[in-house]
Design an enzyme around this catalytic site. Structure first.
Site, PDB file in Angstrom:
ATOM      1  N   GLU A 150       0.796  -1.232   0.000  1.00  0.00           N
ATOM      2  CA  GLU A 150       0.000   0.000   0.000  1.00  0.00           C
ATOM      3  C   GLU A 150       0.826   1.279   0.000  1.00  0.00           C
ATOM      4  OE1 GLU A 150      -1.759  -1.251   3.549  1.00  0.00           O
ATOM      5  OE2 GLU A 150      -3.751  -1.469   2.646  1.00  0.00           O
ATOM      6  N   THR A 189      21.076  -5.131  15.116  1.00  0.00           N
ATOM      7  CA  THR A 189      20.947  -4.135  14.036  1.00  0.00           C
ATOM      8  C   THR A 189      20.366  -4.711  12.741  1.00  0.00           C
ATOM      9  OG1 THR A 189      23.157  -4.543  13.148  1.00  0.00           O
ATOM     10  CG2 THR A 189      22.981  -2.899  14.897  1.00  0.00           C
ATOM     11  N   CYS A 377     -19.476  14.935  25.700  1.00  0.00           N
ATOM     12  CA  CYS A 377     -20.269  14.470  24.565  1.00  0.00           C
ATOM     13  C   CYS A 377     -21.296  13.424  25.000  1.00  0.00           C
ATOM     14  CB  CYS A 377     -19.363  13.996  23.445  1.00  0.00           C
ATOM     15  SG  CYS A 377     -20.161  14.192  21.845  1.00  0.00           S
ATOM     16  N   HIS A 502     -15.965  18.594  22.634  1.00  0.00           N
ATOM     17  CA  HIS A 502     -14.806  17.806  23.093  1.00  0.00           C
ATOM     18  C   HIS A 502     -13.637  18.711  23.495  1.00  0.00           C
ATOM     19  CE1 HIS A 502     -16.142  13.754  21.821  1.00  0.00           C
ATOM     20  NE2 HIS A 502     -16.881  14.444  20.964  1.00  0.00           N
ATOM     21  N   GLU A 504     -11.054  17.928  25.079  1.00  0.00           N
ATOM     22  CA  GLU A 504      -9.762  17.217  25.051  1.00  0.00           C
ATOM     23  C   GLU A 504      -8.971  17.476  23.774  1.00  0.00           C
ATOM     24  OE1 GLU A 504     -12.701  15.885  24.650  1.00  0.00           O
ATOM     25  OE2 GLU A 504     -12.678  14.144  23.315  1.00  0.00           O
TER      26      GLU A 504
HETATM   27  N1  GLN Z   1     -23.214   9.309  20.220  1.00  0.00           N
HETATM   28  C1  GLN Z   1     -23.469  10.672  20.590  1.00  0.00           C
HETATM   29  C2  GLN Z   1     -23.913  11.514  19.419  1.00  0.00           C
HETATM   30  O1  GLN Z   1     -23.691  11.132  18.286  1.00  0.00           O
HETATM   31  C3  GLN Z   1     -22.237  11.263  21.232  1.00  0.00           C
HETATM   32  C4  GLN Z   1     -21.081  11.361  20.296  1.00  0.00           C
HETATM   33  C5  GLN Z   1     -19.754  11.491  21.005  1.00  0.00           C
HETATM   34  O2  GLN Z   1     -19.645  11.220  22.195  1.00  0.00           O
HETATM   35  N2  GLN Z   1     -18.732  11.849  20.274  1.00  0.00           N
HETATM   36  O3  GLN Z   1     -24.466  12.552  19.600  1.00  0.00           O
END
Ligand code: GLN
Length: 529
Positions: A150, A189, A377, A502, A504
């Site tokens: 690939e 190596t 989320c 999110h 994070e």
């Molecule tokens: N499953 C939920 C939604 O689609 C939360 C998505 C998530 O946590 N990224 O709204």
């Protein structure tokens, strides 16, 4: 015109090519050079959005809503850059373009072939992105392992690019494995020799070889690799296992990797400035406190599925001089006593019904016991379901993702998602503004009234129930400008906050995210109370 550093990998996958790429980027940036990164993924998917996190690790979301491989998280964290989807080139994207062109008649009369049509398309994708970004140096990570069928068209394309641009414009960095075998722990190596032979057969001679091994490479091993692989001994770089990935750039810097690259690419040498990075690392490696938080998820067997959470906790922990241990709890196996020894609970994002019962239980306990809680989320949506069930008394409340017949459906499909059938790139994706209610916890944490955060979801808090949920005591302190619920918090609880977006994805080593920082501060306060 941008210059290029191509990072290839030999022997096997999982050698930390993404970290190597990110580290090189950081080091060049630390010398005042404008850099960007491109990742080549030789799979046929157009992007990583439809991949299972169990197979491939977390799906990382960029500002523009692109859903990409977790390496993009590393690039953004190391380089403190916001990248866009065009920085990811996959076989799927390239072939799609070539086939579209063929159908349009762009190649009329020709036989369409890998060389030159596919390789031209690859070169064009790389150079267009590099030039558009205005970077002096573009680092291109070639996913996969040299020798895979690939990756062949991509290696051929970058070989051609070097041919066209000249050797002062392109540097090749090849990462390999140096295993330790035998009773005396000898560093071997041969795999490196063989993989270098393989890449040379394609017409690429590595300029720098990075040997991954448990321990630093011994001097005579470096010499042997240099001899067999035709590179100067200084160009053989050790990449020993590090406690934190953020140490890797400094390991490279000590071995003069930056100077080597700058010399190869004829870049004017500037002094290094890694002050902020070193300070962050110093805090992360020498904590004064320690605490444990629970992460109740459903892909907990593969820590990479939650990579950005782990990193966000490291960043916020460093700022607080606190080592954060994560207790991974598989939601399907949740039991209340698992929360006995933790200072706080995170319920991360996720999809589908599996594990939701355990997550709901964890949220209830955090709410009732005053345990710091951060929901993200799906974690936010379940916090709303839990509140509707156990505070408002709607025992049947649910999300229609979990039960399509849910009544009341406190979480429901976003209106614009109705009728959407295709799964690739069709969620509500990417960065959009969130307005924070003055005086709320969210507002205090961010210290601002408007923020921008990244999304990836299909469901939302059903607007029909907002007034009732708020009357019951759940405060929606963050909303989108068009009135969607983005943050929920519980006034009176020591720390209970959850977001539809999110956070994070936006945490950076030297700029921890306010929600993670606030969460860890609350965990610490609980520990010392
Ligand atoms: N499953 C939920 C939604 O689609 C939360 C998505 C998530 O946590 N990224 O709204």
């Amino acid at each position: 015109m941008s210059k290029y550093v191509f990072v290839t990998g030999g022997v096997l996958s999982g050698l930390g090519k993404g970290i190597t790429t990110s580290s090189i980027g950081l080091l060049l940036k630390s010398r005042g050079i404008k850099v960007t990164v491109i990742k080549i993924d030789p799979y046929l998917n157009c992007d990583a959005g439809t991949m299972n996190p169990y197979q491939h690790g977390e799906v990382f979301v960029l500002e523009d809503g692109s859903e990409l491989d977790l390496d993009f998280g590393n690039y953004e964290r190391f380089l403190d850059l916001d990248l866009t989807g065009e920085h990811n080139i996959t076989t799927g994207k390239v072939y799609l373009k070539v086939i579209e062109r063929e159908r349009r008649g762009d190649y009329l009369g020709q036989t369409v072939q890998i060389i030159p049509h596919v390789t031209d398309e690859i070169k064009q994708s790389i150079t267009t992105v590099a030039e558009r970004s205005g970077a002096e140096v573009t680092i291109v990570e070639l996913g996969g392992t040299v020798g895979d069928i690939e990756s062949m068209p991509f290696l051929e394309a970058v070989r051609q690019l070097q041919q066209e641009r000249g050797s002062a414009h392109c540097a090749f960095v090849h990462t390999t494995l140096v295993p330790i075998l035998g009773p005396v722990g000898e560093q071997k190596t041969k795999p490196t020799q063989q993989s270098v032979r393989e890449i040379r057969a394609i017409g690429i001679q590595p300029d720098i070889i990075i040997g991954r091994s448990e321990e630093p490479l011994k001097e005579h091993i470096k010499e042997k690799i240099a001899l067999f692989c035709s590179v100067p001994v200084e160009a053989v770089i050790s990449s020993p296992t590090a406690q934190l990935v953020y140490q890797v750039p400094l390991t490279f810097e000590e071995q003069s990797l930056t100077e080597l690259l700058m010399e190869k690419l004829r870049l004017a040498p500037l002094a290094e400035d890694l002050t902020a990075w070193r300070a962050f690392l110093d805090h992360a490696l020498h904590p004064q406190h320690e605490l444990t938080v629970a992460l109740v998820g459903k892909y907990t067997e593969l820590a990479d599925s939650y990579l950005s959470y782990t990193e966000a906790l490291i960043h916020a922990g460093a700022e607080l001089r606190t080592a954060v241990n994560i207790k991974w709890i598989e939601a399907e196996e949740f039991a209340p006593d698992l929360l006995e020894d933790v200072a706080g609970v995170i319920v991360p994002g996720g999809f589908g019904e599996r594990g939701t019962k355990g997550k709901l239980q964890a949220i209830r306990l955090a709410r009732e016991r005053g345990l710091p809680f951060l929901g993200i989320c799906l974690g936010f949506q379940l916090a709303v379901v839990e509140f509707a069930r156990n505070v408002l008394g709607y025992k049947q409340a649910n999300s229609t993702e979990i039960d399509p017949q849910a009544n009341p459906a406190v979480i429901d499909l976003l209106p614009e998602q109705r009728g959407v059938k295709e799964k690739g790139g069709t969620m509500r994706l990417g960065a959009s503004p969130v307005l924070l209610e003055p005086g709320s916890l969210a507002h205090r944490l961010y210290g601002r009234e408007e923020v921008s955060e990244r999304h990836r979801h299909r469901y939302e808090v059903n607007p029909e129930f907002v007034a009732e949920l708020e009357a019951g005591g759940l405060r929606f302190s963050g909303r989108s400008p068009d009135g969607r619920m983005e943050i929920g918090e519980l006034p009176g609880h020591p720390f209970f906050i959850a977001s539809q977006f999110h956070p994070e994805f936006k945490s950076r080593p030297t700029r921890p995210h306010p929600l993670f920082l606030g969460f860890l501060k609350a965990c610490r306060a609980r520990g010392s109370s």
